[in-house]
Design an enzyme around this catalytic site. Structure first.
Site, PDB file in Angstrom:
ATOM      1  N   TYR A 118       0.838  -1.208   0.000  1.00  0.00           N
ATOM      2  CA  TYR A 118       0.000   0.000   0.000  1.00  0.00           C
ATOM      3  C   TYR A 118       0.875   1.261   0.000  1.00  0.00           C
ATOM      4  CZ  TYR A 118      -2.663   3.842   1.962  1.00  0.00           C
ATOM      5  OH  TYR A 118      -3.199   5.080   2.188  1.00  0.00           O
TER       6      TYR A 118
ATOM      7  N   ASP B  48       2.388  -3.183  11.719  1.00  0.00           N
ATOM      8  CA  ASP B  48       2.141  -2.053  12.621  1.00  0.00           C
ATOM      9  C   ASP B  48       3.440  -1.592  13.294  1.00  0.00           C
ATOM     10  OD1 ASP B  48      -0.532  -1.365  12.477  1.00  0.00           O
ATOM     11  OD2 ASP B  48      -1.163  -2.732  14.076  1.00  0.00           O
TER      12      ASP B  48
HETATM   13  N1  UDP Z   1      -5.760  -1.301  16.523  1.00  0.00           N
HETATM   14  C1  UDP Z   1      -6.026  -2.289  17.473  1.00  0.00           C
HETATM   15  N2  UDP Z   1      -7.123  -3.098  17.270  1.00  0.00           N
HETATM   16  C2  UDP Z   1      -7.956  -2.972  16.193  1.00  0.00           C
HETATM   17  C3  UDP Z   1      -7.669  -1.962  15.247  1.00  0.00           C
HETATM   18  C4  UDP Z   1      -6.555  -1.156  15.437  1.00  0.00           C
HETATM   19  O1  UDP Z   1      -5.317  -2.425  18.453  1.00  0.00           O
HETATM   20  O2  UDP Z   1      -8.912  -3.740  16.074  1.00  0.00           O
HETATM   21  C5  UDP Z   1      -4.584  -0.438  16.695  1.00  0.00           C
HETATM   22  C6  UDP Z   1      -3.536  -0.634  15.604  1.00  0.00           C
HETATM   23  O3  UDP Z   1      -2.615  -1.629  15.977  1.00  0.00           O
HETATM   24  C7  UDP Z   1      -2.882   0.746  15.516  1.00  0.00           C
HETATM   25  C8  UDP Z   1      -3.996   1.699  15.945  1.00  0.00           C
HETATM   26  O4  UDP Z   1      -4.989   0.896  16.576  1.00  0.00           O
HETATM   27  O5  UDP Z   1      -1.837   0.844  16.458  1.00  0.00           O
HETATM   28  C9  UDP Z   1      -4.625   2.425  14.768  1.00  0.00           C
HETATM   29  O6  UDP Z   1      -5.027   1.471  13.798  1.00  0.00           O
HETATM   30  P1  UDP Z   1      -5.953   1.835  12.580  1.00  0.00           P
HETATM   31  O7  UDP Z   1      -6.225   0.563  11.822  1.00  0.00           O
HETATM   32  O8  UDP Z   1      -7.105   2.612  13.060  1.00  0.00           O
HETATM   33  O9  UDP Z   1      -5.081   2.817  11.702  1.00  0.00           O
HETATM   34  P2  UDP Z   1      -3.604   2.628  11.044  1.00  0.00           P
HETATM   35  O10 UDP Z   1      -2.626   3.057  12.114  1.00  0.00           O
HETATM   36  O11 UDP Z   1      -3.453   1.205  10.640  1.00  0.00           O
HETATM   37  O12 UDP Z   1      -3.627   3.574   9.906  1.00  0.00           O
END
Ligand code: UDP
Length: 325
Positions: free
Chosen positions: A141, A281
């Protein structure tokens, strides 16, 4: 200005469309409604249902509407999915963007805003991350956005295209009328609020053994209206040259802080469970937005996590099924 917005029925696109219309611009939305919602499109925007893989459809839209500028949001946007399906991203995201750019050049559209991403910075050496950080995309991505950024660089040099690449950190929150609704939902704030609405039993925390103060990942949440305003400022500045900005609040909040704030706002206990880390992540992602503040005077109006979640909560309460009828 007349602006063609691809992905204008999606979360970030639809709220940028709303803010453009409030600012007095004319908007044409081009969206295939794969992820977007027709009801998210502002009623004063013209709507073209079309797919960026179809060059003829893009040409027809540009001929019919003669936009002065294009904002390109339409994209596959999930880091995790891109690790599973790299060709969807290295293929469709890249070729769709290429189609749009070729069409833009052929139709003399010389202003272009690209929705880019913090996923360009997988191994940052400094935090907060500024625009001089080395680009190491964290996934197919992120790579697809990097390729589009590079295309724009060359189109500036060879075709006089003026562009802005806006690298978002974590877009969040809602306007009064538009909010975040993905199917399936994968983002932290809507998921947490779905628990508070009684639509999910618990929220799964993706790992609590990261090298951060409370062990959960730290992210920079930026209010969607502040993000939309950054697009509008960047658009107005293109006559003075192309530019690239990292967009965040400059402050990080952990997953646990997000959950605690949501508990305070909703009054719901929001049960959680620690589950495995999600591949891709990074532990901490925080933006430095000094450049856009300095050059364009951008100033977030909603920098507090509390306000960001409050606006999202209001929208989710008013629209418990999002845009689904
Ligand atoms: N996160 C989590 N559980 C979930 C979804 C997200 O712990 O079900 C955490 C994820 O690991 C990251 C943060 O929340 O640290 C933000 O994730 P999101 O998918 O909202 O956005 P991204 O950072 O991937 O753009």
């Amino acid at each position: 200005m007349r602006v063609l917005v691809t992905g204008g029925a999606g979360y970030i696109g639809s709220i940028t469309v709303e803010q453009l219309i409030l600012a007095g611009d004319e908007v044409v939305v081009f969206d295939n409604l794969y992820q977007g919602h027709r009801d998210a499109v502002h009623p004063q925007a013209k709507f073209v249902q079309g797919d960026l893989k179809d060059r003829a459809a893009i040409d027809a839209a540009l001929e019919a509407h003669q936009p002065d500028a294009i904002m390109h949001f339409a994209s596959y946007t999930l880091v995790g999915e891109s690790m599973q399906q790299p060709f969807l991203y290295l293929g469709a995201n890249v070729t769709n963007g290429l189609n749009l750019l070729q069409s833009a050049v052929e139709h003399g559209v010389k202003k272009f805003i690209l929705s880019s991403t913090a996923n360009l910075f997988d191994q940052p050496e400094r935090m907060p991350i500024d625009e001089n950080e080395r680009i190491i995309p964290g996934s197919p991505y992120g790579e697809s956005k990097h390729i589009l950024e590079r295309m724009l660089y060359w189109l500036d040099r060879t075709q006089g295209m003026r562009y802005a690449c806006l690298r978002y950190f974590n877009a969040a929150g809602a306007s009064a009328e538009r909010g975040e609704h993905h199917d399936p939902e994968t983002h932290i704030i809507p998921l947490v609020l779905q628990v508070a609405l009684g639509q999910r039993e618990q929220f799964g925390i993706f790992g609590d053994d990261y090298p951060t103060p409370d062990g959960t990942c730290v992210r920079d949440y930026i209010h969607i209206i502040d993000l939309a305003q950054a697009h509008i400022l960047a658009l107005r500045a293109l006559d003075e040259g192309s530019r690239t900005y990292n967009l965040g609040n400059g402050r990080g909040f952990s997953v646990k802080e997000v959950i605690d704030t949501a508990r305070e706002i909703t009054g719901h206990s929001i049960p959680t469970k620690v589950v495995a880390r999600r591949p891709g992540d990074p532990a901490v992602l925080v933006a430095s937005s000094d450049r856009i503040r300095r050059e364009l005077g951008w100033e977030p109006k909603y920098p507090e996590l509390r306000t960001i979640i409050e606006t999202a909560w209001k929208w989710h309460q008013a629209n418990p099924n999002g845009y689904a009828r």
